[in-house]
Design an enzyme around this catalytic site. Structure first.
Site, PDB file in Angstrom:
ATOM      1  N   GLU A 174      10.266  46.318  15.847  1.00 19.99           N
ATOM      2  CA  GLU A 174      10.062  44.992  15.253  1.00 19.99           C
ATOM      3  C   GLU A 174      10.263  43.902  16.314  1.00 19.99           C
ATOM      4  O   GLU A 174       9.473  42.960  16.412  1.00 19.99           O
ATOM      5  CB  GLU A 174      11.053  44.819  14.098  1.00 19.99           C
ATOM      6  N   GLY A 203      14.453  37.928   6.152  1.00 19.80           N
ATOM      7  CA  GLY A 203      15.380  37.805   5.035  1.00 19.80           C
ATOM      8  C   GLY A 203      16.562  38.751   5.197  1.00 19.80           C
ATOM      9  O   GLY A 203      17.684  38.432   4.816  1.00 19.80           O
ATOM     10  N   ALA A 204      16.313  39.934   5.781  1.00 19.58           N
ATOM     11  CA  ALA A 204      17.374  40.942   5.862  1.00 19.58           C
ATOM     12  C   ALA A 204      17.780  41.313   7.288  1.00 19.58           C
ATOM     13  O   ALA A 204      18.831  41.906   7.482  1.00 19.58           O
ATOM     14  CB  ALA A 204      16.959  42.199   5.107  1.00 19.58           C
ATOM     15  N   SER A 205      16.921  41.006   8.275  1.00 18.81           N
ATOM     16  CA  SER A 205      17.358  41.267   9.653  1.00 18.81           C
ATOM     17  C   SER A 205      16.818  40.198  10.584  1.00 18.81           C
ATOM     18  O   SER A 205      15.941  39.409  10.213  1.00 18.81           O
ATOM     19  CB  SER A 205      16.911  42.664  10.118  1.00 18.81           C
ATOM     20  N   THR A 206      17.383  40.180  11.783  1.00 25.31           N
ATOM     21  CA  THR A 206      16.925  39.194  12.768  1.00 25.31           C
ATOM     22  C   THR A 206      16.823  39.874  14.127  1.00 25.31           C
ATOM     23  O   THR A 206      17.620  40.763  14.443  1.00 25.31           O
ATOM     24  CB  THR A 206      17.857  37.960  12.792  1.00 25.31           C
ATOM     25  N   GLN A 207      15.828  39.476  14.910  1.00 24.14           N
ATOM     26  CA  GLN A 207      15.575  40.120  16.201  1.00 24.14           C
ATOM     27  C   GLN A 207      15.612  39.121  17.354  1.00 24.14           C
ATOM     28  O   GLN A 207      15.159  37.983  17.209  1.00 24.14           O
ATOM     29  CB  GLN A 207      14.191  40.793  16.223  1.00 24.14           C
TER      30      GLN A 207
HETATM   31  O1  LIG Z   1      11.834  40.663   8.238  1.00 20.95           O
HETATM   32  P1  LIG Z   1      12.587  40.987   6.999  1.00 20.95           P
HETATM   33  O2  LIG Z   1      14.066  40.842   7.181  1.00 20.95           O
HETATM   34  O3  LIG Z   1      12.210  42.293   6.397  1.00 20.95           O
HETATM   35  O4  LIG Z   1      12.226  39.858   5.913  1.00 20.95           O
HETATM   36  P2  LIG Z   1      10.813  39.162   5.613  1.00 20.95           P
HETATM   37  O5  LIG Z   1       9.780  39.580   6.561  1.00 20.95           O
HETATM   38  O6  LIG Z   1      10.509  39.329   4.172  1.00 20.95           O
HETATM   39  O7  LIG Z   1      11.181  37.648   5.889  1.00 20.95           O
HETATM   40  P3  LIG Z   1      10.183  36.415   6.141  1.00 20.95           P
HETATM   41  O8  LIG Z   1      10.110  36.165   7.580  1.00 20.95           O
HETATM   42  O9  LIG Z   1       8.951  36.548   5.353  1.00 20.95           O
HETATM   43  O10 LIG Z   1      11.057  35.276   5.474  1.00 20.95           O
HETATM   44  C1  LIG Z   1      12.329  35.035   5.971  1.00 20.95           C
HETATM   45  C2  LIG Z   1      13.108  34.303   4.956  1.00 20.95           C
HETATM   46  O11 LIG Z   1      12.562  33.020   4.758  1.00 20.95           O
HETATM   47  C3  LIG Z   1      12.350  32.775   3.381  1.00 20.95           C
HETATM   48  N1  LIG Z   1      11.208  31.869   3.286  1.00 20.95           N
HETATM   49  C4  LIG Z   1       9.894  32.129   3.229  1.00 20.95           C
HETATM   50  N2  LIG Z   1       9.177  31.003   3.160  1.00 20.95           N
HETATM   51  C5  LIG Z   1      10.082  29.988   3.184  1.00 20.95           C
HETATM   52  C6  LIG Z   1       9.990  28.579   3.130  1.00 20.95           C
HETATM   53  O12 LIG Z   1       8.838  27.954   3.050  1.00 20.95           O
HETATM   54  N3  LIG Z   1      11.131  27.870   3.169  1.00 20.95           N
HETATM   55  C7  LIG Z   1      12.323  28.478   3.260  1.00 20.95           C
HETATM   56  N4  LIG Z   1      12.493  29.785   3.314  1.00 20.95           N
HETATM   57  C8  LIG Z   1      11.384  30.542   3.261  1.00 20.95           C
HETATM   58  C9  LIG Z   1      12.164  34.140   2.765  1.00 20.95           C
HETATM   59  O13 LIG Z   1      12.512  34.117   1.401  1.00 20.95           O
HETATM   60  C10 LIG Z   1      13.158  34.945   3.568  1.00 20.95           C
HETATM   61  O14 LIG Z   1      14.447  34.789   3.072  1.00 20.95           O
HETATM   62 CA   LIG Z   2       9.809  39.971   8.851  1.00 18.52          CA
END
Ligand SMILES: O=P(O)(O)OP(=O)(O)OP(=O)(O)OC[C@H]1O[C@@H](n2cnc3c(O)ncnc32)[C@H](O)[C@@H]1O
Ligand SMILES: [Ca+2]
Length: 500
Positions: A174, A203-207
């Site tokens: 990732e 939402g669940a991890s950061t890189q």
């Molecule tokens: O990578 P993983 O950890 O699996 O998660 P993800 O791929 O689902 O994560 P995203 O980058 O899509 O979103 C990151 C976070 O930002 C939130 N998010 C998405 N759109 C947003 C917006 O317009 N304003 C604020 N937060 C938002 C979303 O609910 C997640 O908590």
């Molecule tokens: Ca992601």
């Protein structure tokens, strides 16, 4: 021999076969040039396509990429043609009803069928990569995660595309593919401008991924690539549970923990939420994740009052507690005993880094101190004022921007040890040249072998230059022949005199 006959003998152009030969040569050259031009002309632009599904923890996106068929190995050629956001939550939320995970993809996959020309369907690869949400589900319930993957697989196989698999990608993949995407789109692999680091907040991890130039002390954090003739050693790390949704749970847990055994009616006064914000939340909503260890606490079925007090400084103090910096087995660590060399160079920060900082209007044009001041004043704003000011924004997002913004600054500054200078070198980005920054493009480029180890041979001349050169040369030959013809035809010397 009469005069007329003598002139014909002396002037070769009066021999029809010589003229015919010269004419033949000219026509031949023109035909050769014409053939060469047609042969080397780029074919009528044919496009190829690829589909990647980003099955994130919070939602799934379907990306369609497009590139000119004959330029697969040139950098910067693949672009995002279309993106579709799947309705509902991420696939890991279907652990109780796995068959619905596959169904959820239908609308976006039908859209893909319409977007990609029919004659290309069969050769278009489809990949699904699941990230931290599915990693957590796998930890929690392996069987459920297998069922969810099987469900999306069955669904994707019903489409006319070339199905290439659905899997949970690793945190290293990732991070590394996010880095490849950003640098591919910025054309950094073929210019001498150096590479940019990649920061992804899900939402669940950061890189975090960058070329450090220093020794990478832990094998898990090191990835080598040879791309376009250059070697890159990347430092990368993915922090599971440190995406913004999971970190919010961690932070709530930290604040709830001391109160659990003291009182029955817990009121949590949270500095990361706005004054006037008050919500009853279930303990279950905080403890329902393997990131939060208190899953079996007796209060699981009950609720607590989540009340905002809007204090940025205290919010930062609370967030700092989710980073464990008490132990490091390497020469230096970010947090949680994870090795990290000092950050270096420019960074592109995308996903939630962008969503949050874009909403807060905090860019790196502001100094880090200015950004903190802006955030401080946002956090103290009354909840009702905010709702009135932003009626179109989802309340869940609106209520969490103070927390998320504070988390981002704390993660960069305290977690990754960004200096105010590093902050200035960081750009919050959503797209580069209209393609979204994220791991999906890099993942597809890698699996379709579209990023060669060595720089592709480039023709000596570009097509336009080649055609022009051929035209000029043939024109030159033609002009020479005409001049030659005129020169030889003009009666000269004795022959001329004899005519007179
Ligand atoms: O990578 P993983 O950890 O699996 O998660 P993800 O791929 O689902 O994560 P995203 O980058 O899509 O979103 C990151 C976070 O930002 C939130 N998010 C998405 N759109 C947003 C917006 O317009 N304003 C604020 N937060 C938002 C979303 O609910 C997640 O908590
Ligand atoms: Ca992601």
């Amino acid at each position: 021999m009469d005069e007329q006959q003598e002139m014909k003998v002396k002037n070769p152009w009066h021999r029809p076969h010589i003229f015919l030969v010269a004419f033949g040569i000219s026509v031949g050259i023109i035909i050769m040039v014409a053939i060469a031009v047609v042969q080397n002309k780029p074919l009528h632009q044919k496009y190829k396509y690829g589909i990647v599904l980003d099955a994130g923890s919070s939602h799934t996106s379907v990306y369609i990429y497009e590139w000119p068929a004959e330029k697969e190995n040139n950098t910067g050629m693949v672009r995002q043609k279309h993106a579709c956001s799947v309705k509902g939550k991420g696939i890991s939320s279907y652990s109780g009803t796995p068959e619905k995970a596959g169904e959820s993809l239908k609308e976006c996959m039908d859209e893909a069928k319409k977007t990609i020309p029919k004659q290309r369907h069969q050769e278009t690869p489809v990949y699904l990569g699941a990230t931290a949400g599915m990693r957590l589900l796998k930890m929690d319930n392996d069987i459920a995660s297998e069922k969810v993957l099987a469900s999306v697989e069955t669904s994707l196989q019903t489409y006319p595309f070339s199905y290439q698999g659905a899997r949970i990608i690793t945190g290293q993949e990732e991070g590394a593919f996010g880095w490849i995407t950003v640098n591919y789109l910025s054309e950094n692999f073929i210019t001498a401008s150096g590479t940019v680091g990649a920061l992804d907040l899900g939402g669940a991890s950061t890189q975090i991924t960058f070329v450090s130039g220093q020794e990478v002390e832990s094998l898990d954090n090191s990835i080598d690539f040879r791309l376009y003739g250059n070697d890159y050693r990347l430092y990368t790390h993915s922090f599971l549970c440190y995406g913004k949704d999971q970190v919010l749970k961690l932070s709530l847990e930290q604040q709830i923990k001391p109160k659990l055994d003291v009182t029955d009616n817990i009121i949590l006064e949270d500095p990361c939420f706005h004054p006037g914000y008050e919500m009853n939340k279930s303990f279950q909503s905080v403890f329902d994740s393997p990131c939060v260890k208190m899953v079996t606490h007796s209060k699981t079925g009950q609720t607590f009052k989540h009340k905002g007090i809007g204090d940025w400084k205290k919010c930062q103090e609370a967030i700092t507690k989710v980073f464990n910096t008490s132990y490091c087995r390497y020469s230096r660590c970010s947090f949680n005993d994870v090795f990290q060399p000092p950050v270096k160079g420019r960074f592109g920060a995308f996903s939630a880094y962008y969503f949050v900082m874009n909403f807060l209007n905090v860019t790196t044009d502001n100094s880090l101190d200015d950004a903190k001041k802006k955030l401080g004043s946002y956090c103290t704003t009354h909840w009702n004022t905010l709702k009135q000011k932003h009626p179109g924004v989802k309340e869940k997002y609106l209520s969490e921007y103070c927390f998320s913004g504070t988390y981002i600054i704390t993660l960069l500054e305290d977690g990754y040890k960004f200096t105010p200078e590093d902050w200035k070198n960081t750009n919050f980005i959503r797209t580069i040249k209209d393609s979204e920054a994220g791991w999906t493009l890099g993942y597809m480029l890698n699996l379709t072998n579209m990023i060669p180890a060595e720089a592709p041979d480039t023709p000596l001349l570009p097509f336009g230059g080649y055609v022009s050169l051929m035209l000029v040369l043939s024109l030159l030959i033609f002009v020479c022949l005409i001049l030659g013809y005129i020169f030889f035809r003009r009666p000269s010397g004795p022959a001329h005199k004899e005519i007179i």
